[in-house]
Motif scaffolding. Structure first.
Motif, mmCIF file in Angstrom:
data_model
loop_
_atom_site.group_PDB
_atom_site.id
_atom_site.type_symbol
_atom_site.label_atom_id
_atom_site.label_comp_id
_atom_site.label_asym_id
_atom_site.label_seq_id
_atom_site.Cartn_x
_atom_site.Cartn_y
_atom_site.Cartn_z
ATOM 1 N N CYS A 1 34.596 59.353 52.371
ATOM 2 C CA CYS A 1 36.410 59.527 52.041
ATOM 3 C C CYS A 1 36.984 58.083 52.177
ATOM 4 C CB CYS A 1 36.541 60.038 53.469
ATOM 5 S SG CYS A 1 37.891 61.141 53.349
ATOM 6 N N MET A 2 36.074 57.513 52.729
ATOM 7 C CA MET A 2 37.241 55.747 52.466
ATOM 8 C C MET A 2 36.615 55.556 51.296
ATOM 9 S SD MET A 2 38.480 55.989 55.024
ATOM 10 C CE MET A 2 39.407 54.445 55.033
ATOM 11 N N VAL A 3 35.071 55.857 50.336
ATOM 12 C CA VAL A 3 35.582 55.162 49.732
ATOM 13 C C VAL A 3 36.101 55.323 48.739
ATOM 14 C CG1 VAL A 3 33.194 54.975 47.448
ATOM 15 C CG2 VAL A 3 33.132 54.261 49.865
ATOM 16 N N SER A 4 36.638 57.188 48.407
ATOM 17 C CA SER A 4 37.184 57.193 47.906
ATOM 18 C C SER A 4 38.756 57.113 48.062
ATOM 19 C CB SER A 4 37.747 58.447 47.974
ATOM 20 O OG SER A 4 36.000 59.640 47.645
ATOM 21 N N PHE A 5 39.195 56.424 48.903
ATOM 22 C CA PHE A 5 40.385 56.038 49.397
ATOM 23 C C PHE A 5 40.752 54.511 48.602
ATOM 24 C CE2 PHE A 5 43.099 53.046 51.958
ATOM 25 C CZ PHE A 5 44.325 53.784 51.780
ATOM 26 N N GLN A 6 39.521 54.068 48.720
ATOM 27 C CA GLN A 6 39.829 52.502 48.245
ATOM 28 C C GLN A 6 39.896 52.629 46.712
ATOM 29 O OE1 GLN A 6 39.999 50.040 50.108
ATOM 30 N NE2 GLN A 6 40.113 50.711 52.563
ATOM 31 N N ARG A 7 38.848 53.220 46.327
ATOM 32 C CA ARG A 7 38.903 53.427 44.570
ATOM 33 C C ARG A 7 40.520 53.214 44.666
ATOM 34 N NH1 ARG A 7 34.223 57.444 43.645
ATOM 35 N NH2 ARG A 7 32.466 55.472 43.875
ATOM 36 N N LEU B 1 45.885 51.852 42.128
ATOM 37 C CA LEU B 1 47.472 51.481 42.267
ATOM 38 C C LEU B 1 47.388 50.279 42.533
ATOM 39 C CD1 LEU B 1 48.006 55.076 44.400
ATOM 40 C CD2 LEU B 1 48.828 54.733 42.317
ATOM 41 N N LYS B 2 47.105 49.239 43.015
ATOM 42 C CA LYS B 2 47.010 48.537 43.219
ATOM 43 C C LYS B 2 48.234 47.299 42.006
ATOM 44 C CE LYS B 2 45.608 45.020 46.225
ATOM 45 N NZ LYS B 2 44.974 43.840 46.494
ATOM 46 N N ARG B 3 47.285 47.536 40.884
ATOM 47 C CA ARG B 3 47.453 47.218 39.493
ATOM 48 C C ARG B 3 48.875 47.199 39.282
ATOM 49 N NH1 ARG B 3 43.274 47.291 35.637
ATOM 50 N NH2 ARG B 3 41.378 47.936 36.496
ATOM 51 N N LEU B 4 49.941 48.631 40.299
ATOM 52 C CA LEU B 4 51.199 48.327 39.726
ATOM 53 C C LEU B 4 52.123 47.022 40.351
ATOM 54 C CD1 LEU B 4 51.866 52.419 39.942
ATOM 55 C CD2 LEU B 4 51.841 50.749 38.311
ATOM 56 N N SER B 5 50.985 45.543 41.393
ATOM 57 C CA SER B 5 51.701 45.653 42.079
ATOM 58 C C SER B 5 50.883 43.701 42.215
ATOM 59 C CB SER B 5 52.355 45.077 43.304
ATOM 60 O OG SER B 5 52.506 44.763 43.942
ATOM 61 N N ASN B 6 51.275 43.311 40.305
ATOM 62 C CA ASN B 6 49.869 42.564 39.901
ATOM 63 C C ASN B 6 50.407 40.811 40.486
ATOM 64 O OD1 ASN B 6 48.531 40.395 38.639
ATOM 65 N ND2 ASN B 6 48.876 41.764 36.794
ATOM 66 N N ASN B 7 50.421 40.208 41.579
ATOM 67 C CA ASN B 7 50.744 39.300 42.231
ATOM 68 C C ASN B 7 51.188 37.985 40.947
ATOM 69 O OD1 ASN B 7 52.608 40.419 44.670
ATOM 70 N ND2 ASN B 7 50.105 40.082 45.674
ATOM 71 N N ASP B 8 50.127 37.822 40.663
ATOM 72 C CA ASP B 8 49.395 37.328 39.579
ATOM 73 C C ASP B 8 50.441 36.453 38.314
ATOM 74 O OD1 ASP B 8 47.085 36.679 41.467
ATOM 75 O OD2 ASP B 8 45.897 37.772 39.235
ATOM 76 N N LEU B 9 51.737 37.647 38.078
ATOM 77 C CA LEU B 9 51.799 37.543 37.284
ATOM 78 C C LEU B 9 53.887 37.767 37.111
ATOM 79 C CD1 LEU B 9 50.818 40.349 34.570
ATOM 80 C CD2 LEU B 9 51.048 37.936 34.730
ATOM 81 N N MET C 1 55.124 53.868 47.894
ATOM 82 C CA MET C 1 53.813 53.588 47.829
ATOM 83 C C MET C 1 53.044 53.303 49.027
ATOM 84 S SD MET C 1 51.454 52.605 44.246
ATOM 85 C CE MET C 1 51.680 51.100 44.875
ATOM 86 N N PHE C 2 52.905 52.189 49.381
ATOM 87 C CA PHE C 2 52.407 51.522 50.764
ATOM 88 C C PHE C 2 52.211 51.857 51.374
ATOM 89 C CE2 PHE C 2 51.840 47.377 46.567
ATOM 90 C CZ PHE C 2 50.606 47.453 46.707
ATOM 91 N N LEU C 3 53.691 52.529 51.793
ATOM 92 C CA LEU C 3 53.525 52.593 53.166
ATOM 93 C C LEU C 3 52.826 53.588 52.993
ATOM 94 C CD1 LEU C 3 57.255 52.101 53.815
ATOM 95 C CD2 LEU C 3 55.499 51.584 54.638
#
Length: 234
Positions: A29-35, A40-48, A76-78
Motif C-alpha cells: 500500500c505504501m509503495v503504491s502511495f509513494q509512486r 504528483l511532485k512533478r507539478l511542483s518542480n523547485n528546480d525551475l 494537493m499536498f495536504l
C-alpha cells in the motif's frame, strides 16, 4: 487435552501467517502511495522556480486545472499528507483511508475528464510548457496519474480484505481460548467435588467410630452405676 493443544498451536500459527500478510499488504500500500506521490511532485518542480518555463507552466496549469498552481498544489499536498497518515497507521481503517483517497481523487477529476488535447496553437503552447516543466506530455501524465491512483485504491481494498479476515481469525482464536478455559475450569471443579466427597466419607467414618466408642463408655458407666446403686443392694 493433547488434541486441543495441537489445534491451538495450529490456530496461533495461522494468525502469525496472517499477520505477516497484513504487514506485506501495508508495505504494498505504501509503495503504491509513494509512486503516486512522486508522480504528483512533478507539478511542483523547485528546480525551475522563477524561470520562464515556470511562468509558462503556471499559465498552462490554469488552463488545464481551472485553478492557479500554488492553490491547487497546496491543497494537493495536504490531501496527500492525510492519505499517507491513514495508510501508514498500523491500526488500519478502511473507511478513513478510502475517504482520504476519494478527496484526492476528486481534486483531479476535472483534469482527468478534460478533452484539452486539441492541436490548435494555444493548446500546443500549453502542452509544450507542460512537457518542459514536468518532463511528461499531458496525455502521458494523465494516464500515469490514473494508473497510480488505481494502484492505491486497489491496495486499500486488498488491505481491508486481509484485515477483515485477520480480525475474524483472531476472534475465532479468542473464542476457542475462552472455551478451553471453561473446559479446564469444569475439569477442576469436578476434581474438587471428588476430593470433597472422599473427605466427607472419611469424616463420617471417623464420627461413626467415635460414636461407637462413646456408646460403649456410656454402657460401661451404666453397668457400673447399676452395681453400686443402693436400691439394688437393699
Amino acid at each position: 487435552m493433547e488434541k486441543k493443544d495441537t489445534l491451538s498451536s495450529c490456530s496461533d500459527s495461522e494468525i502469525q501467517q496472517m499477520q505477516l500478510i497484513q504487514d506485506k499488504t501495508k508495505e504494498s500500500c505504501m509503495v503504491s502511495f509513494q509512486r503516486l506521490h512522486s508522480h504528483l511532485k512533478r507539478l511542483s518542480n523547485n528546480d525551475l522556480k522563477g524561470s520562464r518555463t515556470e511562468d509558462g507552466f503556471k499559465r498552462a496549469f490554469t488552463t488545464l486545472f481551472c485553478q492557479d498552481l500554488e492553490t491547487f498544489t497546496g491543497t494537493m499536498f495536504l490531501n496527500m499528507d492525510q492519505l499517507q497518515k491513514q495508510l501508514d497507521n498500523n491500526e488500519f481503517q478502511e473507511i478513513g483511508s478510502m475517504a482520504s483517497f476519494k478527496v484526492l481523487e476528486t481534486q483531479f477529476q476535472m483534469f482527468i475528464k478534460s478533452k484539452i488535447y486539441l492541436n490548435d496553437e494555444y493548446i500546443v503552447m500549453t502542452r509544450n510548457y507542460f512537457l518542459e516543466y514536468t518532463r511528461l506530455d499531458i496525455p502521458e501524465f494523465r494516464d500515469t496519474l490514473i494508473q497510480n491512483m488505481d494502484y492505491v485504491k486497489k491496495s486499500i481494498e486488498k488491505r481491508a480484505l486481509h484485515k477483515m479476515e485477520y480480525d475474524s481469525r483472531v476472534n475465532e482464536r479468542l473464542m476457542q481460548t475462552t472455551e478451553e478455559k471453561v473446559d479446564s475450569s469444569k475439569a477442576l471443579d469436578a476434581s474438587l467435588v471428588i476430593i470433597e466427597s472422599n473427605g466427607t466419607e472419611s469424616q463420617k467414618q471417623d464420627t461413626s467410630s467415635r460414636s461407637g466408642n462413646d456408646a460403649h463408655v456410656i454402657i460401661v458407666v451404666k453397668s457400673f452405676t447399676l452395681i453400686i446403686n443402693p436400691q439394688n443392694i437393699f
